[in-house]
Design a protein around this motif. Structure first.
Motif, PDB file in Angstrom:
ATOM      1  N   UNK A 117       0.856  -1.187   0.000  1.00 22.23           N
ATOM      2  CA  UNK A 117       0.000   0.000   0.000  1.00 22.23           C
ATOM      3  C   UNK A 117       0.890   1.234   0.000  1.00 22.23           C
ATOM      4  N   UNK A 118       0.622   2.157  -0.940  1.00 19.64           N
ATOM      5  CA  UNK A 118       1.462   3.340  -1.137  1.00 19.64           C
ATOM      6  C   UNK A 118       0.696   4.577  -0.695  1.00 19.64           C
ATOM      7  N   UNK A 119       1.135   5.213   0.393  1.00 22.91           N
ATOM      8  CA  UNK A 119       0.509   6.444   0.879  1.00 22.91           C
ATOM      9  C   UNK A 119       1.038   7.611   0.052  1.00 22.91           C
ATOM     10  N   UNK A 120       0.141   8.360  -0.577  1.00 20.11           N
ATOM     11  CA  UNK A 120       0.563   9.385  -1.532  1.00 20.11           C
ATOM     12  C   UNK A 120       0.104  10.783  -1.113  1.00 20.11           C
ATOM     13  N   UNK A 176      -3.043   4.923  -1.993  1.00 20.50           N
ATOM     14  CA  UNK A 176      -3.902   5.516  -0.973  1.00 20.50           C
ATOM     15  C   UNK A 176      -3.891   7.035  -1.108  1.00 20.50           C
ATOM     16  N   UNK A 177      -5.060   7.642  -1.236  1.00 22.15           N
ATOM     17  CA  UNK A 177      -5.197   9.099  -1.261  1.00 22.15           C
ATOM     18  C   UNK A 177      -5.159   9.598   0.183  1.00 22.15           C
ATOM     19  N   UNK A 178      -4.276  10.564   0.457  1.00 22.37           N
ATOM     20  CA  UNK A 178      -4.076  11.043   1.829  1.00 22.37           C
ATOM     21  C   UNK A 178      -3.920  12.557   1.835  1.00 22.37           C
ATOM     22  N   UNK A 179      -3.704  13.086   3.042  1.00 21.15           N
ATOM     23  CA  UNK A 179      -3.391  14.513   3.182  1.00 21.15           C
ATOM     24  C   UNK A 179      -1.919  14.794   2.940  1.00 21.15           C
ATOM     25  N   UNK A 180      -1.148  13.768   2.589  1.00 23.37           N
ATOM     26  CA  UNK A 180       0.269  13.855   2.237  1.00 23.37           C
ATOM     27  C   UNK A 180       1.198  13.598   3.414  1.00 23.37           C
ATOM     28  N   UNK A 181       2.338  14.288   3.472  1.00 20.73           N
ATOM     29  CA  UNK A 181       3.514  13.872   4.244  1.00 20.73           C
ATOM     30  C   UNK A 181       3.257  13.382   5.664  1.00 20.73           C
ATOM     31  N   UNK A 182       2.659  14.215   6.502  1.00 24.02           N
ATOM     32  CA  UNK A 182       2.487  13.847   7.906  1.00 24.02           C
ATOM     33  C   UNK A 182       1.596  12.616   8.043  1.00 24.02           C
ATOM     34  N   UNK A 183       0.490  12.594   7.320  1.00 20.74           N
ATOM     35  CA  UNK A 183      -0.397  11.428   7.378  1.00 20.74           C
ATOM     36  C   UNK A 183       0.291  10.198   6.807  1.00 20.74           C
ATOM     37  N   UNK A 228       5.484   5.191   1.878  1.00 20.79           N
ATOM     38  CA  UNK A 228       4.816   6.480   1.755  1.00 20.79           C
ATOM     39  C   UNK A 228       5.812   7.573   1.433  1.00 20.79           C
ATOM     40  N   UNK A 229       5.333   8.598   0.738  1.00 22.31           N
ATOM     41  CA  UNK A 229       6.150   9.760   0.415  1.00 22.31           C
ATOM     42  C   UNK A 229       6.026  10.788   1.537  1.00 22.31           C
ATOM     43  N   UNK A 288      -4.772  19.641   6.910  1.00 23.39           N
ATOM     44  CA  UNK A 288      -4.413  19.029   8.192  1.00 23.39           C
ATOM     45  C   UNK A 288      -3.750  17.676   7.931  1.00 23.39           C
ATOM     46  N   UNK A 289      -2.597  17.449   8.549  1.00 20.69           N
ATOM     47  CA  UNK A 289      -1.874  16.203   8.335  1.00 20.69           C
ATOM     48  C   UNK A 289      -0.911  16.230   7.168  1.00 20.69           C
ATOM     49  N   UNK A 290      -0.716  17.394   6.559  1.00 21.49           N
ATOM     50  CA  UNK A 290       0.206  17.492   5.416  1.00 21.49           C
ATOM     51  C   UNK A 290       1.565  18.007   5.848  1.00 21.49           C
TER      52      UNK A 290
END
Length: 310
Positions: free
Chosen positions: A35-38, A68-75, A88-89, A142-144
């Motif tokens: 699973x790739x958090x992006x 996985x669609x996310x809020x980016x870095x922190x998440x 994850x990136x 939030x969470x980026x």
């Protein structure tokens, strides 16, 4: 002709069932999952992550890749840490908490540099960070990773409480600036950010120079901050310089070494495929990919880089 008695047939059937159960218990019949958090669908993370998922499924038999669609870095960092994603990136500055790198995380590669964009309308009055005083500004979702960098920037510039802050995703920030609901937005990403480029084509934008604050960020927070140029070719605007931070592809330190090796190999050897999804991937290079401070390389990734060292 030799026939088996019912008791013997039952015994063999039982052994076969036992072998099938054992195989399931050991995972030999199960697909391996990556699973790739992006990030948001229009972000660089998502474009490269989607291309990488396709490469993984084509070239690693028995491996299922999910974006996985996310809020980016922190998440993304949090998801990898708790086992909700395999890789994850994330920005390097997000990985530093209290001066120490995040525990249990290692890196597969330094991918490219994220540049902090301060985007305003070309027909507006904002030309400097100080011009944000009293304005409505999106500081990132939030969470980026954007919010981490922006909070630090505003702190060193003594502007933490100088504006009306909103926490919007990239897509929502673009819409809000287009509709004049906000005066500016921040976003940290690799060049060019597709959504920002499209916004510039639609309404005309300006990218504000933030380079003067890089030294203060290095002094007060982390030496990962550097200055990078935003060339005219990125958004058809006058060139400026801004704050940049390395972007890493991270994994849990518990990832099997063979999987880490293969993922790193695909990341490097299929660079052209990834770059066709987004130009930021053109910067992938084994010579710079090993520079993953503040976190160490995964042993499997390190083994790959040793194998290709001239």
């Amino acid at each position: 002709m030799v026939t088996l008695g019912s008791s013997r047939r039952s015994t063999l059937a039982g052994l076969l069932a036992l072998l099938m159960i054992t195989a399931c218990d050991t995972g030999t019949t199960q697909e391996r999952r990556v699973r790739i958090a992006t990030g948001s669908p229009t972000a660089v993370y998502h474009a490269i992550g989607t291309a990488l998922a396709g490469v993984i499924e084509r070239e690693l038999p028995g491996t299922d890749a999910e974006v996985l669609v996310t809020a980016a870095s922190k998440e993304n960092q949090d998801m990898v840490s708790r086992g909700a994603a395999e890789i994850g990136f994330t920005q390097a500055d997000v990985l530093v908490t209290g001066g120490q790198p995040a525990p249990s995380l290692v890196a597969l590669a330094r991918v490219y540099d994220d540049l902090l964009h301060l985007v305003v309308r070309a027909d507006g009055p904002i030309r400097d960070l100080a011009d944000l005083r009293g304005r409505k500004v999106s500081v990132g979702a939030r969470g980026s990773g954007t919010t981490v960098t922006v909070d630090r920037l505003l702190s060193v510039a003594d502007m933490s409480t100088a504006m009306y802050r909103r926490q919007l995703s990239l897509d929502d920030s673009i819409r809000a600036l287009r509709d004049r609901e906000i005066d500016a937005f921040f976003f940290s990403g690799g060049l060019p950010v597709t959504g920002i480029k499209q916004l510039g084509d639609d309404i005309g934008i300006r990218v504000v120079d933030l380079s003067r604050w890089a030294g203060d960020l290095r002094r007060d927070y982390s030496d990962v901050y550097v200055v990078r140029d935003v060339p005219t070719s990125a958004y058809s605007v006058p060139p400026v310089a801004t704050i940049a931070v390395p972007n890493l592809l991270v994994a849990a330190e518990s990832m099997p070494e063979d999987l880490a090796y293969e993922l790193t190999r695909l990341l490097m050897e299929r660079r052209e495929v990834l770059a066709s999804a987004h130009p930021a991937a053109e910067r992938l290079d084994p010579r710079t990919a090993i520079s993953t401070l503040p976190v160490p390389l995964h042993p499997g990734a390190a083994r790959y880089y040793r194998s290709v060292k001239p």
